[in-house]
Design a protein around this motif. Structure first.
Motif, short mmCIF file in Angstrom:
data_model
loop_
_atom_site.label_atom_id
_atom_site.label_comp_id
_atom_site.label_asym_id
_atom_site.label_seq_id
_atom_site.Cartn_x
_atom_site.Cartn_y
_atom_site.Cartn_z
N GLN A 37 28.61 30.80 -87.77
CA GLN A 37 28.75 29.55 -88.50
C GLN A 37 29.55 28.53 -87.70
OE1 GLN A 37 30.38 30.54 -92.36
NE2 GLN A 37 28.35 30.72 -93.26
N TYR A 68 22.32 35.85 -103.64
CA TYR A 68 22.72 34.98 -102.53
C TYR A 68 23.04 33.55 -102.95
CZ TYR A 68 20.53 38.79 -99.94
OH TYR A 68 20.20 40.03 -99.46
N LEU A 128 30.34 25.60 -93.53
CA LEU A 128 29.60 25.03 -92.41
C LEU A 128 29.76 23.51 -92.36
CD1 LEU A 128 27.54 25.66 -90.11
CD2 LEU A 128 25.74 25.22 -91.79
N LEU A 156 21.11 30.74 -87.76
CA LEU A 156 21.74 31.72 -88.65
C LEU A 156 20.65 32.63 -89.19
CD1 LEU A 156 24.18 29.33 -90.60
CD2 LEU A 156 24.72 30.89 -88.70
N ASP A 165 23.07 36.57 -95.31
CA ASP A 165 24.40 36.45 -95.90
C ASP A 165 25.18 35.25 -95.37
OD1 ASP A 165 24.08 38.69 -97.49
OD2 ASP A 165 24.77 40.05 -95.92
N SER A 166 24.80 34.71 -94.20
CA SER A 166 25.52 33.59 -93.61
C SER A 166 24.76 32.27 -93.70
CB SER A 166 25.82 33.88 -92.14
OG SER A 166 24.63 34.07 -91.39
N GLN A 167 23.57 32.28 -94.30
CA GLN A 167 22.76 31.07 -94.38
C GLN A 167 23.28 30.14 -95.49
OE1 GLN A 167 18.76 32.48 -94.88
NE2 GLN A 167 18.41 32.69 -92.68
N PRO A 168 23.21 28.82 -95.26
CA PRO A 168 23.67 27.86 -96.27
C PRO A 168 22.63 27.65 -97.36
CG PRO A 168 22.91 26.70 -94.34
CD PRO A 168 22.82 28.15 -94.01
N SER A 225 25.55 31.34 -100.72
CA SER A 225 24.98 30.31 -99.86
C SER A 225 25.69 28.97 -100.05
CB SER A 225 23.48 30.16 -100.13
OG SER A 225 23.25 29.63 -101.44
N ASN A 278 28.79 29.23 -98.10
CA ASN A 278 28.46 29.07 -96.68
C ASN A 278 28.25 27.60 -96.33
OD1 ASN A 278 28.54 31.85 -96.29
ND2 ASN A 278 26.36 32.10 -96.69
N SER A 279 27.60 26.86 -97.22
CA SER A 279 27.38 25.44 -96.97
C SER A 279 28.70 24.68 -96.92
CB SER A 279 26.49 24.84 -98.07
OG SER A 279 25.18 25.33 -97.99
#
Length: 272
Positions: free
Chosen positions: A134, A60, A71, A213, A217-220, A64, A67-68
């Motif tokens: 997100q 991850y 986001l 979240l 898989d979608s967390q920053p 991540s 994702n950050s």
């Protein structure tokens, strides 16, 4: 003479301690990712790239960070765009109680923080079906930053001479054209400040993404950081140093790019 020398020595020691307070964590961040036996102390590293390989192999870690970027990029764009339009409207349109309204919004955004408003925000996002979204999380983060961004940017817009806008109107420019081609270029240092400030605020935000979240898989990266522990519950010092170094790069790159390209000021004004 003696007192002057002692005073200078005291100042030197004081600033050396302050410099060391900030320099030691930076030195650890630069050396620990390449140390085969990283620890919490600062020492000359036993050079290796195994930590980098282990971090890239983490399921991850890189996701991540992506994702950050998504986001925080969305939150930055929304905050900057809405702050620019709102600051221009509040600066040019005469609204009764305009200044009071602006200070109230800033006060409420400072007092009613994300922690205090988390329950109603979570309920609202759940009812709208935006949990694990997100885009929805970015809007919530942008909404929390918007009052302060408007307050900062309004000073830059106030400093733009109205004669520039009047000249543009004579040539048939619309309000949107005036905002885009006259006001925003002059207020460019303020825009640059809001861009970096909003990105940094969103980049380090932990609570809102953690609650809104739920899918890993979608967390920053700010949320993933708390999961980097080994089976014994100790911090995984093989992955954390490299991940921390990667985590700091986007903010530094954005700051250097914006500072070199546009420059920063924390006040408006036109040089004569």
């Amino acid at each position: 003479m003696t007192s002057l020398v002692l005073r200078r020595i005291a100042y030197t020691v004081f600033f050396a301690v302050i410099l060391a307070f900030f320099a030691v964590p930076m030195l650890w961040l630069a050396s620990a990712p390449f140390d085969s036996r990283p620890g919490l102390g600062l020492r000359w590293p036993d050079w290796t790239f195994d930590n980098v390989t282990a971090t890239f192999e983490h399921p991850y870690a890189l996701g991540s960070l992506l994702n950050s970027l998504v986001l925080c990029g969305l939150a930055m764009i929304v905050t900057t765009a809405l702050a620019a339009v709102s600051a221009y409207a509040l600066s040019r349109v005469r609204i009764p109680g305009r200044d009071i309204l602006l200070y109230v919004l800033l006060l409420l955004s400072s007092v009613v923080t994300g922690t205090a408003a988390m329950v109603p925000i979570f309920v609202m996002m759940y009812q709208l079906g935006l949990i694990n979204s997100q885009y929805g999380t970015a809007l919530v983060i942008a909404g929390g930053m918007l009052p302060a961004a408007i307050f900062i940017l309004k000073d830059f817009v106030d400093a733009v001479p109205r004669s520039y806008e009047e000249s543009a109107r004579v040539f048939g420019a619309s309000p949107w054209q005036i905002l885009r081609h006259v006001v925003l270029p002059i207020a460019r240092p303020g825009i640059a400040t809001i861009v970096v400030w909003s990105f940094v605020q969103a980049w380090g935000n932990f609570l809102l993404p953690f609650l809104l979240l739920r899918d890993v898989d979608s967390q920053p990266a700010a949320v993933l950081m708390r999961t980097l522990y080994d089976e014994g519950g100790s911090a995984n010092l093989t992955v954390i140093p490299v991940f921390s170094l990667l985590y700091s790069i986007p903010v530094v790159v954005l700051y250097l790019f914006v500072s070199k390209r546009y420059g920063f000021r924390f006040h408006g004004g036109i040089k004569s």
